[in-house]
Design a protein around this motif. Structure first.
Motif, PDB file in Angstrom:
ATOM      1  N   PRO A 145       8.835   3.434  -3.246  1.00  0.00           N
ATOM      2  CA  PRO A 145       9.188   4.804  -3.653  1.00  0.00           C
ATOM      3  C   PRO A 145       7.980   5.732  -3.525  1.00  0.00           C
ATOM      4  CG  PRO A 145       9.959   3.204  -5.276  1.00  0.00           C
ATOM      5  CD  PRO A 145       9.086   2.460  -4.321  1.00  0.00           C
ATOM      6  N   GLY A 146       8.147   6.842  -2.825  1.00  0.00           N
ATOM      7  CA  GLY A 146       7.050   7.771  -2.635  1.00  0.00           C
ATOM      8  C   GLY A 146       6.225   7.510  -1.394  1.00  0.00           C
ATOM      9  N   GLY A 147       6.581   6.492  -0.609  1.00  0.00           N
ATOM     10  CA  GLY A 147       5.858   6.203   0.624  1.00  0.00           C
ATOM     11  C   GLY A 147       5.109   4.890   0.565  1.00  0.00           C
ATOM     12  N   GLY A 148       4.960   4.264   1.709  1.00  0.00           N
ATOM     13  CA  GLY A 148       4.303   2.968   1.769  1.00  0.00           C
ATOM     14  C   GLY A 148       5.305   1.830   1.778  1.00  0.00           C
ATOM     15  N   ALA A 149       4.824   0.624   1.618  1.00  0.00           N
ATOM     16  CA  ALA A 149       5.698  -0.546   1.687  1.00  0.00           C
ATOM     17  C   ALA A 149       5.050  -1.710   0.956  1.00  0.00           C
ATOM     18  CB  ALA A 149       5.974  -0.923   3.145  1.00  0.00           C
ATOM     19  N   PHE A 150       5.887  -2.681   0.606  1.00  0.00           N
ATOM     20  CA  PHE A 150       5.439  -3.932   0.002  1.00  0.00           C
ATOM     21  C   PHE A 150       5.878  -5.097   0.873  1.00  0.00           C
ATOM     22  CE2 PHE A 150       5.200  -1.261  -3.767  1.00  0.00           C
ATOM     23  CZ  PHE A 150       4.062  -1.739  -4.401  1.00  0.00           C
ATOM     24  N   GLY A 151       5.086  -6.143   0.850  1.00  0.00           N
ATOM     25  CA  GLY A 151       5.449  -7.365   1.537  1.00  0.00           C
ATOM     26  C   GLY A 151       6.373  -8.208   0.686  1.00  0.00           C
ATOM     27  N   ALA A 163       0.857  -1.187   0.000  1.00  0.00           N
ATOM     28  CA  ALA A 163       0.000   0.000   0.000  1.00  0.00           C
ATOM     29  C   ALA A 163       0.888   1.230   0.000  1.00  0.00           C
ATOM     30  CB  ALA A 163      -0.950   0.000   1.195  1.00  0.00           C
ATOM     31  N   ASP A 164       0.276   2.403  -0.192  1.00  0.00           N
ATOM     32  CA  ASP A 164       1.049   3.619  -0.465  1.00  0.00           C
ATOM     33  C   ASP A 164       1.127   4.583   0.712  1.00  0.00           C
ATOM     34  OD1 ASP A 164      -1.552   4.414  -0.393  1.00  0.00           O
ATOM     35  OD2 ASP A 164      -1.545   5.469  -2.316  1.00  0.00           O
ATOM     36  N   GLN A 165       0.881   4.131   1.949  1.00  0.00           N
ATOM     37  CA  GLN A 165       0.919   5.038   3.091  1.00  0.00           C
ATOM     38  C   GLN A 165       1.882   4.534   4.162  1.00  0.00           C
ATOM     39  OE1 GLN A 165      -0.506   8.031   3.339  1.00  0.00           O
ATOM     40  NE2 GLN A 165      -1.303   7.774   1.261  1.00  0.00           N
ATOM     41  N   ASN A 166       2.593   5.496   4.785  1.00  0.00           N
ATOM     42  CA  ASN A 166       3.509   5.167   5.874  1.00  0.00           C
ATOM     43  C   ASN A 166       2.891   5.382   7.247  1.00  0.00           C
ATOM     44  OD1 ASN A 166       5.704   4.483   4.241  1.00  0.00           O
ATOM     45  ND2 ASN A 166       6.362   6.614   4.056  1.00  0.00           N
ATOM     46  N   HIS A 167       1.939   6.291   7.366  1.00  0.00           N
ATOM     47  CA  HIS A 167       1.461   6.724   8.673  1.00  0.00           C
ATOM     48  C   HIS A 167       0.156   6.049   9.081  1.00  0.00           C
ATOM     49  CE1 HIS A 167       4.645   9.665   8.558  1.00  0.00           C
ATOM     50  NE2 HIS A 167       4.191  10.134   7.406  1.00  0.00           N
ATOM     51  N   SER A 168      -0.730   5.789   8.151  1.00  0.00           N
ATOM     52  CA  SER A 168      -1.960   5.073   8.482  1.00  0.00           C
ATOM     53  C   SER A 168      -1.641   3.595   8.683  1.00  0.00           C
ATOM     54  CB  SER A 168      -2.992   5.230   7.359  1.00  0.00           C
ATOM     55  OG  SER A 168      -3.293   6.590   7.152  1.00  0.00           O
ATOM     56  N   ALA A 169      -2.223   3.005   9.708  1.00  0.00           N
ATOM     57  CA  ALA A 169      -2.006   1.576   9.960  1.00  0.00           C
ATOM     58  C   ALA A 169      -2.835   0.764   8.972  1.00  0.00           C
ATOM     59  CB  ALA A 169      -2.400   1.235  11.391  1.00  0.00           C
ATOM     60  N   TRP A 170      -2.209  -0.213   8.308  1.00  0.00           N
ATOM     61  CA  TRP A 170      -2.919  -1.024   7.320  1.00  0.00           C
ATOM     62  C   TRP A 170      -2.304  -2.416   7.238  1.00  0.00           C
ATOM     63  CZ3 TRP A 170       0.330  -2.823   3.563  1.00  0.00           C
ATOM     64  CH2 TRP A 170       1.483  -2.078   3.294  1.00  0.00           C
ATOM     65  N   ARG A 179      -6.613   7.800  11.413  1.00  0.00           N
ATOM     66  CA  ARG A 179      -6.778   8.826  12.436  1.00  0.00           C
ATOM     67  C   ARG A 179      -7.005  10.180  11.763  1.00  0.00           C
ATOM     68  NH1 ARG A 179      -2.040   7.587  16.803  1.00  0.00           N
ATOM     69  NH2 ARG A 179      -0.744   8.241  15.049  1.00  0.00           N
ATOM     70  N   GLN A 180      -7.399  11.136  12.562  1.00  0.00           N
ATOM     71  CA  GLN A 180      -7.681  12.468  12.037  1.00  0.00           C
ATOM     72  C   GLN A 180      -6.438  13.038  11.358  1.00  0.00           C
ATOM     73  OE1 GLN A 180      -9.859  15.137  10.713  1.00  0.00           O
ATOM     74  NE2 GLN A 180     -10.912  14.044  12.354  1.00  0.00           N
ATOM     75  N   GLY A 181      -6.597  13.503  10.125  1.00  0.00           N
ATOM     76  CA  GLY A 181      -5.503  14.109   9.379  1.00  0.00           C
ATOM     77  C   GLY A 181      -4.689  13.135   8.554  1.00  0.00           C
ATOM     78  N   GLU A 182      -4.994  11.843   8.610  1.00  0.00           N
ATOM     79  CA  GLU A 182      -4.228  10.855   7.854  1.00  0.00           C
ATOM     80  C   GLU A 182      -4.930  10.508   6.550  1.00  0.00           C
ATOM     81  OE1 GLU A 182      -2.053   8.453  11.538  1.00  0.00           O
ATOM     82  OE2 GLU A 182      -3.732   7.540  10.450  1.00  0.00           O
ATOM     83  N   ALA A 183      -4.123  10.149   5.553  1.00  0.00           N
ATOM     84  CA  ALA A 183      -4.660   9.738   4.262  1.00  0.00           C
ATOM     85  C   ALA A 183      -5.039   8.262   4.306  1.00  0.00           C
ATOM     86  CB  ALA A 183      -3.635   9.984   3.164  1.00  0.00           C
ATOM     87  N   ILE A 184      -5.929   7.876   3.409  1.00  0.00           N
ATOM     88  CA  ILE A 184      -6.375   6.484   3.332  1.00  0.00           C
ATOM     89  C   ILE A 184      -5.451   5.725   2.387  1.00  0.00           C
ATOM     90  CG2 ILE A 184      -8.239   4.978   2.556  1.00  0.00           C
ATOM     91  CD1 ILE A 184     -10.202   7.091   3.486  1.00  0.00           C
ATOM     92  N   PRO A 185      -4.938   4.560   2.795  1.00  0.00           N
ATOM     93  CA  PRO A 185      -4.028   3.805   1.920  1.00  0.00           C
ATOM     94  C   PRO A 185      -4.764   3.165   0.751  1.00  0.00           C
ATOM     95  CG  PRO A 185      -4.494   2.556   3.903  1.00  0.00           C
ATOM     96  CD  PRO A 185      -5.144   3.893   4.098  1.00  0.00           C
ATOM     97  N   ARG A 186      -4.038   2.948  -0.342  1.00  0.00           N
ATOM     98  CA  ARG A 186      -4.554   2.226  -1.506  1.00  0.00           C
ATOM     99  C   ARG A 186      -3.762   0.935  -1.665  1.00  0.00           C
ATOM    100  NH1 ARG A 186      -3.633   4.127  -6.365  1.00  0.00           N
ATOM    101  NH2 ARG A 186      -1.759   5.240  -5.679  1.00  0.00           N
ATOM    102  N   CYS A 187      -4.455  -0.146  -1.935  1.00  0.00           N
ATOM    103  CA  CYS A 187      -3.792  -1.436  -2.137  1.00  0.00           C
ATOM    104  C   CYS A 187      -3.105  -1.449  -3.495  1.00  0.00           C
ATOM    105  CB  CYS A 187      -4.807  -2.570  -2.045  1.00  0.00           C
ATOM    106  SG  CYS A 187      -4.084  -4.214  -2.243  1.00  0.00           S
ATOM    107  N   LEU A 188      -1.866  -1.960  -3.514  1.00  0.00           N
ATOM    108  CA  LEU A 188      -1.064  -2.012  -4.734  1.00  0.00           C
ATOM    109  C   LEU A 188      -0.432  -3.389  -4.861  1.00  0.00           C
ATOM    110  CD1 LEU A 188       0.814   1.387  -4.228  1.00  0.00           C
ATOM    111  CD2 LEU A 188      -1.174   1.012  -5.698  1.00  0.00           C
TER     112      LEU A 188
END
Length: 759
Positions: free
Chosen positions: A249-255, A223-230, A274-283
């Motif tokens: 690249p650009g934030g997030g991580a892969f398994g 997914a493409d987010q570092n701060h939202s838990a997913w 949480r408040q102020g965080e973006a929603i992750p997208r599955c990649l």
């Protein structure tokens, strides 16, 4: 009067006619009207139920046994409305139909009524002019479930995320909508962020879909987010989460990269916003690609209908139907196992036979009385077979939230030492969770496994609960049983942590043990019970002598009464006294292991818990001067001699020569208890063919008052004073010379300090 009676009979007859007509109309109204066959070119149709509020879109599985040329589908509601539907192909076969049922209506009059079919899906070889396709680039095939929950902390690992997403708190609404991708949300302001006016509010988001993999491949999910838990789940198992090490690249991580075979898999994304965080997208990205990845393609709905039936246009005798409803899912906190409870039924008019339920591996799932239980990630498949045909639908794997149950099992009172011929009086307490339903509890299975040293199950013994929470059973132990494992299961899954019991035989007695209360535990905090070897028949009184070479020989005392502690005028140590009194052809050394009870443990276990320290010191002789603490704490002489038997057999198994001690009369013990203990100790020595130092008989022969041992200058002492210790040591030394004349030589000048009759 006659005229009045005639009028009453007339009206009564009219009333009966009206009631009969009303009853006929009611029956006609209850009968479901036959649904006309709408597509003449379709040889087969499927009838399904829908739940638009819970599942906006459905995947309707198609049996693999149908003709391969059926590659097209069209769907219609019972009122004639066209329903968007698309065939789902894998290779050259149709494996299912994706159905958009948002416009359908499946309202039930009562909540407990079974689902009813309301949509017909026609399968045909050529496209139908009235068919409305569903799948496409912007098709809303993903189900999104959202709820708001106050959280002070949030999960970090994938396992913590799954526990967090179990059944949310009651009275908190859960919203389900259809979206086009994993990570997409409706274009509404109140869905962008958690409510600002709610303190600690977090949005709990779960996307469910099914991904069709057309050919074998190796890919990594992320997914493409570092701060939202997913966390990303594939077939119910985590394959990536926000703490994965392969950063994007650009934030997030892969398994890690995983290999997939062509087929259908569930794909889910769980996130906490949480408040102020973006929603992750599955990649996902293919193996070897270090780029940002792309959104998964080939998505279809994950949910399946509760009611499924198949009808043949020209062969109605082949019709079959199945109803499978999810009743509940239980997540058992201690064992981290999740169990699903399903109810099922078949249509008596259409079903040719009762379905056989299948798990993910195609194996049969046991079912009884309209209920079946299986792992929560498994949506059971089924097989309907008779003499004419076999129709099968494979199981599907999907993570589903459940109600958390927290219970446990614990042992009650167990004997510390067990004779070989004894049965184990097993007592178990089961603490059932208050949240556990009656159906789940009534289908639990409690049993005990006897296992060998390599973990092989030797035997299973079913256990019955006495009432609701207690179990009492007498188990016959197998000779090669190394341990017991108590298990409480549903559908062969442990709902509580299995409860181990270590059976320690004399050959294993070097294992360190910890005494707590009246129980013994291993260093791994496993409950332990000592099991003696079989007692040989009584011998002829002769010792089983060994040839002792001229070398340094060591004798160790296991002592709980000669010098169990030091006190005023009680500082002489028996090992030092023996070293002074005894000599031999070779060097001798003497040591002592104190067998007093540790704080918080029963004195009856002191000797057993001290035994490993004696064995690891590897002496040649072990003088077992123990038993006073156990007898003083109301242990019976028979129970104590069982412990003494284990101590002696453990020494023999370790290559140590055991020497028993028949304890003298002690001032705070009844005379009958001392006498019984001494007699049993001597009988034990006869059976084992080992030496017994008879302090009991020597004390009575010399008329020694043991009460004087615990007094000095009118002071009461907690331990024998020095003169008594020397007399006891001298008596032991003389007996050692008698039993082992080639090893021990008693020095006559030792009598200068203590004559045999006068301590």
């Amino acid at each position: 009067m006659e005229k009045l009676a005639a009028i009453m009979l007339k009206y009564l007859f009219i009333l009966m006619l009206l009631l009969s007509a009303a009853d006929s109309l009611a029956k006609d109204g209850d009968a479901a009207p036959a649904i006309a066959w709408k597509v003449e070119a379709a040889p087969v149709r499927l009838r399904v139920s829908i739940q638009p509020r819970r599942h906006p879109a459905l995947f309707v599985p198609v049996p693999a046994e149908l003709p391969k040329e059926l590659l097209h589908a069209s769907a219609f509601a019972d009122d004639g409305e066209a329903i968007p539907a698309s065939p789902v192909l894998l290779g050259d076969r149709m494996i299912g139909v994706a159905l958009n049922c948002r416009s359908g209506d499946n309202r039930r009059e009562k909540a407990d009524e079974p689902p009813k079919p309301s949509i017909s899906i026609y399968l045909h070889a050529k496209a139908h002019k009235d068919a409305t396709p569903f799948l496409g680039d912007k098709a809303r095939v993903v189900a999104l479930e959202r709820s708001i929950r106050p959280l002070t902390t949030r999960a970090h690992s994938a396992a913590e995320m799954l526990r967090l997403f179990n059944t949310p708190e009651k009275k908190r609404p859960v919203f389900v909508v259809a979206v086009a991708a994993l990570g997409a949300i409706p274009d509404r302001d109140n869905w962008q962020q958690p409510p600002e006016n709610q303190r600690l509010a977090n949005a709990m988001l779960r996307w469910d879909a099914r991904i069709i993999v057309p050919e074998d491949c190796s890919v990594a999910f992320g997914a493409d987010q570092n701060h939202s838990a997913w966390v990303v789940l594939l077939d119910g198992k985590p394959v990536a989460d926000w703490s994965s090490e392969n950063k994007r690249p650009g934030g997030g991580a892969f398994g890690p990269v995983i290999s997939l075979k062509a087929g259908s898999y569930s794909l889910q994304l769980l996130a906490v916003q949480r408040q102020g965080e973006a929603i992750p997208r599955c990649l996902l990205r293919p193996a070897g690609d270090n780029g940002p990845g792309a959104a998964p393609t080939g998505l279809v709905p994950a949910a399946q209908p509760s009611y499924w039936s198949i009808e043949f246009a020209e062969q109605p005798a082949r019709n079959a139907s199945v109803t499978l409803q999810l009743a509940e899912i239980g997540h058992f906190f201690q064992s981290d196992q999740r169990i699903a409870h399903y109810t099922f039924s078949t249509d008596g008019d259409a079903a040719r036979s009762t379905p056989q339920w299948l798990d993910q591996n195609g194996k049969l799932i046991d079912s009884d009385n309209g209920k079946l239980f299986c792992p929560a990630e498994c949506i059971p498949g089924f097989r309907v077979a008779d003499d004419e045909q076999t129709l099968s639908i494979p199981a599907f794997t999907l993570w589903q939230p459940g109600t958390v149950h927290n219970g446990r099992m614990a042992f009650g009172e167990l004997p510390a030492v067990l004779a070989r011929h004894q049965t184990l009086p097993l007592t178990v307490r089961v603490t059932w969770p208050e949240t556990l339903s009656t159906e789940l509890r009534e289908n639990t299975r409690l049993f005990c496994e006897q296992r060998s040293a390599d973990g092989k199950v030797l035997r299973q013994d079913p256990l019955l609960l006495d009432g609701k929470s207690h179990c009492r059973a007498d188990l016959s132990l197998l000779a090669n049983s190394h341990s017991l494992l108590l298990r409480c299961t549903i559908a062969d899954e442990d709902i509580f942590l299995p409860l181990p019991l270590r059976l320690i035989h004399p050959r294993d007695a070097a294992m360190p043990l910890i005494a707590q209360g009246n129980a013994l535990f291993t260093s791994l905090d496993t409950r332990a019970v000592m099991v003696c070897n079989a007692l040989p028949p009584p011998g002829d009184g002769r010792l089983s002598r060994r040839n002792w070479p001229v070398q340094p020989l060591r004798l160790a005392l296991l002592d709980d009464f000669i010098a169990n502690t030091n006190s005023y005028a009680a500082t002489a140590l028996p090992e030092q006294e023996l070293a002074t009194m005894l000599g031999g052809p070779g060097p001798l050394s003497f040591s002592r292991v104190n067998a007093t009870a540790r704080t918080g443990s029963s004195p009856t276990l002191a000797a057993i818990s001290a035994l490993p320290r004696l064995i690891v010191s590897r002496p040649d002789f072990a003088l077992l001067a123990v038993g006073s603490e156990a007898l003083r704490n109301d242990q019976t002489p028979v129970a104590w001699c069982r412990t003494l038997l284990f101590l002696a057999q453990a020494c023999q198994a370790a290559g140590i020569e055991p020497i028993l001690v028949a304890l003298p009369e002690l001032p705070d013990l009844p005379a009958a208890t001392s006498r019984s203990a001494a007699l049993l100790t001597k009988e034990l020595g006869l059976s084992l063919g080992i030496a017994v130092i008879d302090l009991y008989s020597r004390q009575r022969l010399n008329r020694v008052e043991s009460a004087a041992w615990y007094q000095h200058e009118e002071l009461d002492l907690p331990t024998p004073q020095d003169a008594a210790r020397r007399w006891l040591s001298m008596t032991c030394a003389r007996a050692l010379q008698l039993y082992y004349p080639t090893v021990f030589t008693y020095h006559a000048n030792a009598d200068n300090n203590c004559r045999p009759g006068q301590p």
